[in-house]
Design a protein around this motif. Sequence first.
Motif, PDB file in Angstrom:
ATOM      1  N   GLU A 175       0.817  -1.209   0.000  1.00  0.00           N
ATOM      2  CA  GLU A 175       0.000   0.000   0.000  1.00  0.00           C
ATOM      3  C   GLU A 175       0.855   1.265   0.000  1.00  0.00           C
ATOM      4  O   GLU A 175       2.048   1.230   0.303  1.00  0.00           O
ATOM      5  N   ILE A 177       1.472   4.863   1.787  1.00  0.00           N
ATOM      6  CA  ILE A 177       1.170   5.545   3.045  1.00  0.00           C
ATOM      7  C   ILE A 177       1.795   6.941   3.045  1.00  0.00           C
ATOM      8  O   ILE A 177       2.873   7.155   2.494  1.00  0.00           O
ATOM      9  N   SER A 186       4.834   0.945   0.242  1.00  0.00           N
ATOM     10  CA  SER A 186       5.271   0.151   1.389  1.00  0.00           C
ATOM     11  C   SER A 186       4.591  -1.212   1.457  1.00  0.00           C
ATOM     12  O   SER A 186       3.533  -1.437   0.860  1.00  0.00           O
ATOM     13  N   TYR A 187       5.245  -2.090   2.214  1.00  0.00           N
ATOM     14  CA  TYR A 187       4.730  -3.421   2.485  1.00  0.00           C
ATOM     15  C   TYR A 187       4.517  -3.543   3.991  1.00  0.00           C
ATOM     16  O   TYR A 187       5.449  -3.340   4.771  1.00  0.00           O
ATOM     17  N   LYS A 188       3.289  -3.863   4.389  1.00  0.00           N
ATOM     18  CA  LYS A 188       2.921  -3.881   5.801  1.00  0.00           C
ATOM     19  C   LYS A 188       3.180  -5.256   6.413  1.00  0.00           C
ATOM     20  O   LYS A 188       2.593  -6.259   6.013  1.00  0.00           O
ATOM     21  N   GLU A 190       3.048  -7.703   9.746  1.00  0.00           N
ATOM     22  CA  GLU A 190       2.266  -7.869  10.971  1.00  0.00           C
ATOM     23  C   GLU A 190       2.842  -9.026  11.780  1.00  0.00           C
ATOM     24  O   GLU A 190       3.090 -10.110  11.241  1.00  0.00           O
ATOM     25  N   TYR A 212       3.099  -3.802  14.085  1.00  0.00           N
ATOM     26  CA  TYR A 212       3.140  -3.579  12.644  1.00  0.00           C
ATOM     27  C   TYR A 212       4.385  -2.778  12.265  1.00  0.00           C
ATOM     28  O   TYR A 212       4.786  -1.864  12.986  1.00  0.00           O
ATOM     29  N   TRP A 214       5.888  -1.003   8.541  1.00  0.00           N
ATOM     30  CA  TRP A 214       5.765  -0.762   7.108  1.00  0.00           C
ATOM     31  C   TRP A 214       7.163  -0.592   6.528  1.00  0.00           C
ATOM     32  O   TRP A 214       7.932   0.280   6.961  1.00  0.00           O
ATOM     33  N   LYS A 223       7.552   3.058   9.023  1.00  0.00           N
ATOM     34  CA  LYS A 223       6.545   3.287  10.063  1.00  0.00           C
ATOM     35  C   LYS A 223       6.475   2.067  10.987  1.00  0.00           C
ATOM     36  O   LYS A 223       6.605   0.930  10.526  1.00  0.00           O
ATOM     37  N   HIS A 224       6.302   2.341  12.287  1.00  0.00           N
ATOM     38  CA  HIS A 224       6.126   1.284  13.290  1.00  0.00           C
ATOM     39  C   HIS A 224       4.860   1.599  14.075  1.00  0.00           C
ATOM     40  O   HIS A 224       4.597   2.755  14.380  1.00  0.00           O
ATOM     41  N   ARG A 236       3.165   4.844  18.046  1.00  0.00           N
ATOM     42  CA  ARG A 236       3.288   5.000  16.599  1.00  0.00           C
ATOM     43  C   ARG A 236       4.549   5.805  16.294  1.00  0.00           C
ATOM     44  O   ARG A 236       4.790   6.849  16.907  1.00  0.00           O
TER      45      ARG A 236
END
Length: 245
Positions: A175, A177, A186-188, A190, A212, A214, A223-224, A236
């Motif tokens: 997605e 972001i 990015s690839y998320k 999990e 999570y 990204w 991103k965390h 976050r």
Amino acid sequence: MARKVITLLIFFAFIFGGCKKETTPIIETIPSNLFPLKVGNVWYYSGYEIDTAGTKISGTEFNSSTTIVGQIQFQGKNPYVVIDSFKYANRSIEVDTLLVYLEGGYLYAWIDLTGEVGIPGFEYRRWVPFVKASGNLNEPYTILNLDTTITVNYQGQLVPLNIKINITGNIVTHEQIQLPAGKYDSYKFEALMTGSVSVGGVTVASFTSKNYIWFSPGIGPVKHETPATGSEKGIRRELTGYKVS
């Protein structure tokens, strides 16, 4: 005549309607350069705590950075040493150290649950396949699956204590972001962790948590996020800048 025309139309509609080509879903693969590993690479973030709705909690802001500071020999591997530092207002700097290396389509990490679990007699230290670095999107895999029983001394009696911890990982989606540093492809990732402690088949404690990250190809973690729970605030972190070579 009109009735024949209608009959023909119905016939052709049935023929062509029943001969639609089946569409094959596109299987998307995971890029291999989600976390560039090179000494000197550094990522800068701004962060804050979040509530159960994912809303920023005012007054909890902090700055953090992730830096690859070196490469060492450890437990049969040559991992990179990654330092995570957090600087809160009116608080001392907090530092975490992570050891990682890339092998066989996974980014491996050294995990030590000994202190995290905090039960006398319990030890768990080993390399685990942390982030999948190849293969297909949305294919869950096992990071860690622990089911062990240890004996503890409770009020002078030896009691068998069963500990279960399961961690699964998954690159769930691809997605775009928007972050303070810009918009990123990015690839998320999990990570889902579940665990329990039981005595004599009776569960005395249990927990579930998610994390999570990204990753942007060729850039790294942008991103965390750790969601809040009923008892703990979430965190976050979002990318503000980076230096990657």
